[in-house]
Design a protein around this motif. Structure first.
Motif, PDB file in Angstrom:
ATOM      1  N   ASP A 116       4.917   5.568  -6.887  1.00  0.00           N
ATOM      2  CA  ASP A 116       3.547   5.442  -6.385  1.00  0.00           C
ATOM      3  C   ASP A 116       3.373   6.306  -5.136  1.00  0.00           C
ATOM      4  O   ASP A 116       4.242   6.324  -4.268  1.00  0.00           O
ATOM      5  N   ASN A 208      -9.771   5.016   2.222  1.00  0.00           N
ATOM      6  CA  ASN A 208      -9.930   6.470   2.270  1.00  0.00           C
ATOM      7  C   ASN A 208     -11.358   6.758   2.728  1.00  0.00           C
ATOM      8  O   ASN A 208     -12.302   6.738   1.927  1.00  0.00           O
ATOM      9  N   TRP A 242      -4.434   5.126   6.837  1.00  0.00           N
ATOM     10  CA  TRP A 242      -4.506   5.396   5.394  1.00  0.00           C
ATOM     11  C   TRP A 242      -3.369   6.354   5.044  1.00  0.00           C
ATOM     12  O   TRP A 242      -3.417   7.521   5.371  1.00  0.00           O
ATOM     13  N   MET A 246       0.134   3.346  -1.710  1.00  0.00           N
ATOM     14  CA  MET A 246      -0.192   1.912  -1.642  1.00  0.00           C
ATOM     15  C   MET A 246       0.997   1.105  -1.141  1.00  0.00           C
ATOM     16  O   MET A 246       0.839   0.193  -0.326  1.00  0.00           O
ATOM     17  N   TYR A 262      -9.470  -0.309  -1.897  1.00  0.00           N
ATOM     18  CA  TYR A 262      -9.811   0.802  -2.767  1.00  0.00           C
ATOM     19  C   TYR A 262     -10.960   0.327  -3.649  1.00  0.00           C
ATOM     20  O   TYR A 262     -10.757  -0.199  -4.741  1.00  0.00           O
ATOM     21  N   LYS A 274      -9.799   3.252  -8.308  1.00  0.00           N
ATOM     22  CA  LYS A 274      -8.735   4.150  -8.792  1.00  0.00           C
ATOM     23  C   LYS A 274      -7.487   3.385  -9.221  1.00  0.00           C
ATOM     24  O   LYS A 274      -6.770   3.824 -10.118  1.00  0.00           O
ATOM     25  N   LEU A 275      -7.228   2.239  -8.627  1.00  0.00           N
ATOM     26  CA  LEU A 275      -5.933   1.593  -8.827  1.00  0.00           C
ATOM     27  C   LEU A 275      -5.897   0.822 -10.142  1.00  0.00           C
ATOM     28  O   LEU A 275      -6.922   0.353 -10.635  1.00  0.00           O
ATOM     29  N   GLU A 280      -0.119  -2.046 -10.485  1.00  0.00           N
ATOM     30  CA  GLU A 280      -0.347  -1.812  -9.049  1.00  0.00           C
ATOM     31  C   GLU A 280      -1.010  -3.034  -8.431  1.00  0.00           C
ATOM     32  O   GLU A 280      -0.427  -3.727  -7.603  1.00  0.00           O
TER      33      GLU A 280
HETATM   34  P1  P6P Z   1      -6.528   8.671  -2.548  1.00  0.00           P
HETATM   35  C1  P6P Z   1      -1.476   7.022  -4.981  1.00  0.00           C
HETATM   36  O1  P6P Z   1      -1.927   8.077  -5.818  1.00  0.00           O
HETATM   37  C2  P6P Z   1      -2.426   5.846  -5.186  1.00  0.00           C
HETATM   38  O2  P6P Z   1      -2.368   5.413  -6.502  1.00  0.00           O
HETATM   39  C3  P6P Z   1      -2.072   4.721  -4.214  1.00  0.00           C
HETATM   40  O3  P6P Z   1      -0.719   4.655  -3.943  1.00  0.00           O
HETATM   41  C4  P6P Z   1      -2.866   5.084  -2.967  1.00  0.00           C
HETATM   42  O4  P6P Z   1      -3.228   3.953  -2.194  1.00  0.00           O
HETATM   43  C5  P6P Z   1      -4.108   5.769  -3.551  1.00  0.00           C
HETATM   44  O5  P6P Z   1      -3.757   6.249  -4.855  1.00  0.00           O
HETATM   45  C6  P6P Z   1      -4.549   6.938  -2.694  1.00  0.00           C
HETATM   46  O6  P6P Z   1      -5.762   7.421  -3.244  1.00  0.00           O
HETATM   47  O7  P6P Z   1      -7.846   8.727  -3.283  1.00  0.00           O
HETATM   48  O8  P6P Z   1      -6.686   8.326  -1.089  1.00  0.00           O
HETATM   49  O9  P6P Z   1      -5.645   9.865  -2.766  1.00  0.00           O
END
Ligand code: P6P
Length: 333
Positions: A116, A208, A242, A246, A262, A274-275, A280
């Motif tokens: 991750d 983010n 940030w 994760m 997120y 996204k997650l 996750e």
């Molecule tokens: P962004 C990593 O790709 C992930 O799945 C998580 O570990 C992390 O919190 C998130 O995406 C980061 O996303 O959009 O900030 O790149």
């Protein structure tokens, strides 16, 4: 603290709580050994010729890093022969991975995000492995994706490893959250924190912020109030972190409080963030709740969500209980 190994901890937990059957203990130890191997591969960096892209995409349409593929292979190979698993599922694989016929099968289902935070690999920022364990449904013969469609409350174990300045393994089997640090000289996981508890309040949030213009009103209100600091309704200043891994953000929150977000946003309203739920959000929600925190999708407890697809996404708000309850209440107004 007296040096207690992962094995001794699991055996003692079994004696105390009778919740870790030997097959589950074997599974956790095998995953622990795989994480040691991944830590070793990650730690080589450029010296191991393992950085950079693998020249392929995963089921998510994300470019796979060499270490994504290597980590996935390590977890598959470590878990195939032990006889404790019925099947596995991974962020890096479109469909479930059945145990080859030449090996005995067990009663557990293992899901994982093998590495991750991949975007951080090539710039030497902490990354990690997340895993979740379910029991296979009674009477299951040939495992299929539908056997994995169980809500997070049915997890029997969950954990993550962080490959950072230290390599740590954080684990719950439903009786608290415990942290093990890798003794690289001995190649052993040593218990370094027992019964971790997340402070109910915090002065730190993780999101983010580049997505701010896309946020829906409840998230915008919640973050704006924190940014207003002592001049706003919260009456105190907040800090922001940030890491975009994760595992690293959650580990910080486990140790000093905070809220990780997120959210879904206006870019793709039908896509809830996204997650991914199964490997996750669910394992992290199990760990966070076991540590006295909370985890919702803005509307309901993440662990109560009935999954429909292996790689389904979910909005995530997790960490310090009072903050998660506050931002969730804003979604309900
Ligand atoms: P962004 C990593 O790709 C992930 O799945 C998580 O570990 C992390 O919190 C998130 O995406 C980061 O996303 O959009 O900030 O790149």
């Amino acid at each position: 603290m007296k040096r207690i190994s992962l094995t001794q901890h699991l055996i003692e937990q079994q004696r105390l709580h009778n919740k870790i059957p030997s097959e589950l203990r074997l599974l956790i130890e095998v995953v622990g050994r795989a994480c040691k191997s991944i830590s070793h591969a990650v730690g080589k960096g450029a010296l191991g010729e393992v950085l950079g892209s693998a020249g392929s995409e995963n089921v998510q349409g994300e470019v796979q890093k060499k270490l994504d593929v290597i980590s996935n292979e390590i977890l598959l190979e470590a878990n195939e022969w032990g006889g404790h698993l019925a099947a596995m599922a991974s962020e890096e694989m479109e469909t479930i991975h059945r145990i080859p016929n030449r090996y005995p099968k067990g009663e557990y289902l293992l899901m994982f995000d093998p590495l991750d935070g991949s975007s951080n690999i090539d710039v030497n920022v902490s990354i990690g492995t997340i895993f979740s364990v379910l029991k296979a449904p009674d009477g299951m013969t040939e495992p299929s994706e539908k056997d994995f469609m169980q809500p997070g409350t049915r997890q029997v174990a969950a954990g993550y490893a962080v490959y950072g300045p230290q390599t740590v393994l954080v684990l719950t089997t439903g009786d608290g959250v415990h942290c093990f640090t890798l003794d690289r000289e001995m190649g052993a996981w040593v218990l370094t924190q027992k019964d971790i508890q997340i402070p109910a309040d915090t002065k730190e949030f993780a999101i983010n912020a580049s997505n701010q213009r896309h946020w829906f009103p409840p998230v915008k209100r919640y973050v704006d109030e924190m940014l207003a600091g002592t001049t706003g309704p919260r009456g105190k200043d907040f800090n922001m972190r940030w890491i975009a891994s994760m595992v690293a953000d959650v580990h910080r929150i486990l140790n000093r409080g905070g809220i990780f977000m997120y959210p879904a946003d206006a870019r793709e309203p039908e896509k809830p963030g996204k997650l991914r739920l199964m490997y996750e959000a669910n394992p992290m929600a199990f760990i966070v709740e076991q540590a006295g925190g909370a985890a919702t999708d803005g509307n309901q407890r993440i662990l109560d969500i009935q999954p429909e697809k292996l790689h389904q996404r979910v909005a995530v708000f997790l960490g310090s209980k009072n903050e998660v309850e506050r931002v969730t209440s804003y979604h309900k107004e």
